[in-house]
Design a protein around this motif. Sequence first.
Motif, short mmCIF file in Angstrom:
data_model
loop_
_atom_site.label_atom_id
_atom_site.label_comp_id
_atom_site.label_asym_id
_atom_site.label_seq_id
_atom_site.Cartn_x
_atom_site.Cartn_y
_atom_site.Cartn_z
N LEU A 146 29.72 55.41 6.77
CA LEU A 146 28.30 55.09 6.65
C LEU A 146 27.62 56.06 5.69
O LEU A 146 28.00 57.24 5.63
CB LEU A 146 27.62 55.19 8.01
CG LEU A 146 28.17 54.32 9.13
CD1 LEU A 146 27.42 54.60 10.42
CD2 LEU A 146 28.07 52.86 8.78
N THR A 147 26.64 55.59 4.98
CA THR A 147 25.76 56.44 4.20
C THR A 147 24.39 56.34 4.85
O THR A 147 23.84 55.25 4.98
CB THR A 147 25.69 56.00 2.73
OG1 THR A 147 27.01 56.01 2.19
CG2 THR A 147 24.82 56.94 1.92
N LEU A 148 23.88 57.48 5.29
CA LEU A 148 22.60 57.54 5.99
C LEU A 148 21.56 58.15 5.06
O LEU A 148 21.69 59.29 4.63
CB LEU A 148 22.72 58.39 7.25
CG LEU A 148 23.83 58.02 8.23
CD1 LEU A 148 23.87 59.03 9.37
CD2 LEU A 148 23.62 56.63 8.75
N TYR A 149 20.55 57.37 4.74
CA TYR A 149 19.44 57.84 3.92
C TYR A 149 18.30 58.21 4.87
O TYR A 149 17.77 57.35 5.57
CB TYR A 149 18.97 56.75 2.96
CG TYR A 149 20.02 56.36 1.95
CD1 TYR A 149 20.12 57.04 0.74
CD2 TYR A 149 20.90 55.32 2.20
CE1 TYR A 149 21.07 56.68 -0.20
CE2 TYR A 149 21.85 54.96 1.27
CZ TYR A 149 21.93 55.64 0.07
OH TYR A 149 22.88 55.29 -0.86
N VAL A 150 17.97 59.50 4.91
CA VAL A 150 16.89 59.96 5.79
C VAL A 150 15.83 60.65 4.94
O VAL A 150 16.12 61.25 3.92
CB VAL A 150 17.41 60.91 6.89
CG1 VAL A 150 18.36 60.19 7.82
CG2 VAL A 150 18.09 62.14 6.31
N ARG A 151 14.60 60.57 5.39
CA ARG A 151 13.48 61.20 4.67
C ARG A 151 13.34 62.68 4.98
O ARG A 151 12.72 63.41 4.22
CB ARG A 151 12.18 60.48 5.00
CG ARG A 151 12.14 59.08 4.46
CD ARG A 151 10.79 58.45 4.71
NE ARG A 151 10.78 57.08 4.24
CZ ARG A 151 10.22 56.71 3.09
NH1 ARG A 151 9.64 57.59 2.34
NH2 ARG A 151 10.25 55.45 2.72
N ALA A 152 13.92 63.13 6.06
CA ALA A 152 13.79 64.52 6.48
C ALA A 152 14.56 65.46 5.54
O ALA A 152 15.61 65.08 5.03
CB ALA A 152 14.30 64.69 7.91
#
Length: 73
Positions: A24-30
């Motif tokens: 998985l590739t997780l794009y987070v704003r944090a």
Amino acid sequence: MVRATIKPNSRKGPLVEVADDGTLTLYVRAPAVEGKANKAAIELLATHFGVSRSAVRLSAGATSRFKRFEVDI
């Protein structure tokens, strides 16, 4: 066990992309500061799998972009 790559400070996120090999590739704003990106990734995975946040645990890679999570489904 779920293998994931984290993309912190992403304008694209929050988003989960699944690769052909199952990672998985997780794009987070944090930002990747003081564990904020890890917490955001756990929340994103919990939402993605439809489980509570306590069912998702970071098992390896706390300071790396490449992480392994355990998810109780």
